[in-house]
Design a protein around this motif. Structure first.
Motif, PDB file in Angstrom:
ATOM      1  N   UNK A   1      -6.707   3.674   5.545  1.00 42.92           N
ATOM      2  CA  UNK A   1      -6.920   3.238   4.171  1.00 42.92           C
ATOM      3  C   UNK A   1      -8.391   3.148   3.790  1.00 42.92           C
ATOM      4  N   UNK A   2      -9.290   3.112   4.767  1.00 45.86           N
ATOM      5  CA  UNK A   2     -10.725   3.182   4.448  1.00 45.86           C
ATOM      6  C   UNK A   2     -11.053   4.522   3.805  1.00 45.86           C
ATOM      7  N   UNK A   3     -10.259   5.526   4.104  1.00 44.03           N
ATOM      8  CA  UNK A   3     -10.436   6.837   3.482  1.00 44.03           C
ATOM      9  C   UNK A   3      -9.802   6.882   2.087  1.00 44.03           C
ATOM     10  N   UNK A   4      -9.056   5.843   1.735  1.00 44.30           N
ATOM     11  CA  UNK A   4      -8.372   5.758   0.440  1.00 44.30           C
ATOM     12  C   UNK A   4      -8.636   4.382  -0.178  1.00 44.30           C
ATOM     13  N   UNK A   5      -9.899   4.040  -0.435  1.00 46.89           N
ATOM     14  CA  UNK A   5     -10.228   2.672  -0.864  1.00 46.89           C
ATOM     15  C   UNK A   5      -9.653   2.269  -2.216  1.00 46.89           C
ATOM     16  N   UNK A   6      -9.337   3.216  -3.068  1.00 44.95           N
ATOM     17  CA  UNK A   6      -8.742   2.863  -4.361  1.00 44.95           C
ATOM     18  C   UNK A   6      -7.411   2.153  -4.154  1.00 44.95           C
ATOM     19  N   UNK A   7      -6.652   2.586  -3.157  1.00 47.11           N
ATOM     20  CA  UNK A   7      -5.374   1.931  -2.862  1.00 47.11           C
ATOM     21  C   UNK A   7      -5.567   0.501  -2.382  1.00 47.11           C
ATOM     22  N   UNK A   8      -6.622   0.267  -1.614  1.00 50.59           N
ATOM     23  CA  UNK A   8      -6.866  -1.056  -1.050  1.00 50.59           C
ATOM     24  C   UNK A   8      -7.030  -2.088  -2.158  1.00 50.59           C
TER      25      UNK A   8
ATOM     26  N   UNK B   1       0.831  -1.208   0.000  1.00 51.61           N
ATOM     27  CA  UNK B   1       0.000   0.000   0.000  1.00 51.61           C
ATOM     28  C   UNK B   1       0.863   1.254   0.000  1.00 51.61           C
ATOM     29  N   UNK B   2       1.914   1.253   0.812  1.00 49.57           N
ATOM     30  CA  UNK B   2       2.835   2.390   0.882  1.00 49.57           C
ATOM     31  C   UNK B   2       3.463   2.656  -0.486  1.00 49.57           C
ATOM     32  N   UNK B   3       3.871   1.598  -1.162  1.00 49.28           N
ATOM     33  CA  UNK B   3       4.508   1.734  -2.483  1.00 49.28           C
ATOM     34  C   UNK B   3       3.598   2.405  -3.502  1.00 49.28           C
TER      35      UNK B   3
END
Length: 185
Positions: A156-163, A65-67
């Motif tokens: 990451x719930x605020x950034x679901x595209x990354x998930x 996810x960080x990457x």
């Protein structure tokens, strides 16, 4: 009509054994749910994926996810680790890394972390941290404080595209957990 009623058909695909059959549409299903579900439900699903024995270790998933995160998101997640587990874990990992690389880029951040000052990591500083270090930072932070997984999940719930980068298995587990919660409510 609330979000669960609108998306009950999607969620039903992820109840029990039916979840295995739903994997071909899991990316689209996750998008639909992420747009409508409360972030607390989404975070709970992400945490279930992080803790599952069917997915890679938490540190590996955090590294992935960080990457794929922007420098602002990278700073946010690093600050989450610092707030949850303290600056020393990050400092120790970065010190070993800096010693191995000897390029001096991380020296000022290491000193800042060791000083104990409550200064957040900036996006510029986050860009200097190799993704490989995040795997160890995440693993150590989770050992020190297992609730860091919940905190990272909320982030990451605020950034679901990354998930979605975590793949079908993780998304299926997350959706399964959300479906399970929706039945309880």
């Amino acid at each position: 009509m609330d979000w669960m009623n609108q998306l009950s058909g999607v969620l039903q695909q992820y109840n029990g054994t039916a979840a295995v059959r739903a994997r071909s549409t899991v990316q689209d299903d996750f998008d639909q749910i992420a747009q409508s579900a409360p972030q607390t439900d989404l975070a709970d699903g992400i945490a279930a994926a992080f803790r599952s024995e069917q997915t890679p270790e938490f540190g590996e998933m955090a590294q992935q996810l960080f990457s794929n995160s922007s420098s602002e998101q990278q700073a946010g997640i690093l600050n989450t680790f610092v707030n949850a587990a303290g600056p020393m874990i990050l400092s120790q990992v970065l010190s070993r890394l800096e010693t191995a690389n000897s390029d001096g880029k991380l020296f000022s951040l290491i000193n800042l972390l060791r000083s104990g000052q409550p200064t957040p990591i900036t996006p510029e500083q986050a860009e200097e941290i190799p993704a490989e270090a995040v795997q160890e930072i995440a693993a150590q932070a989770a050992k020190k404080d297992p609730s860091v997984i919940d905190q990272v999940s909320r982030f990451y719930a605020a950034h679901p595209t990354l998930v979605k980068m975590l793949g079908s298995a993780a998304l299926s587990i997350a959706l399964s957990r959300i479906a399970e919660r929706s039945q309880r409510n």
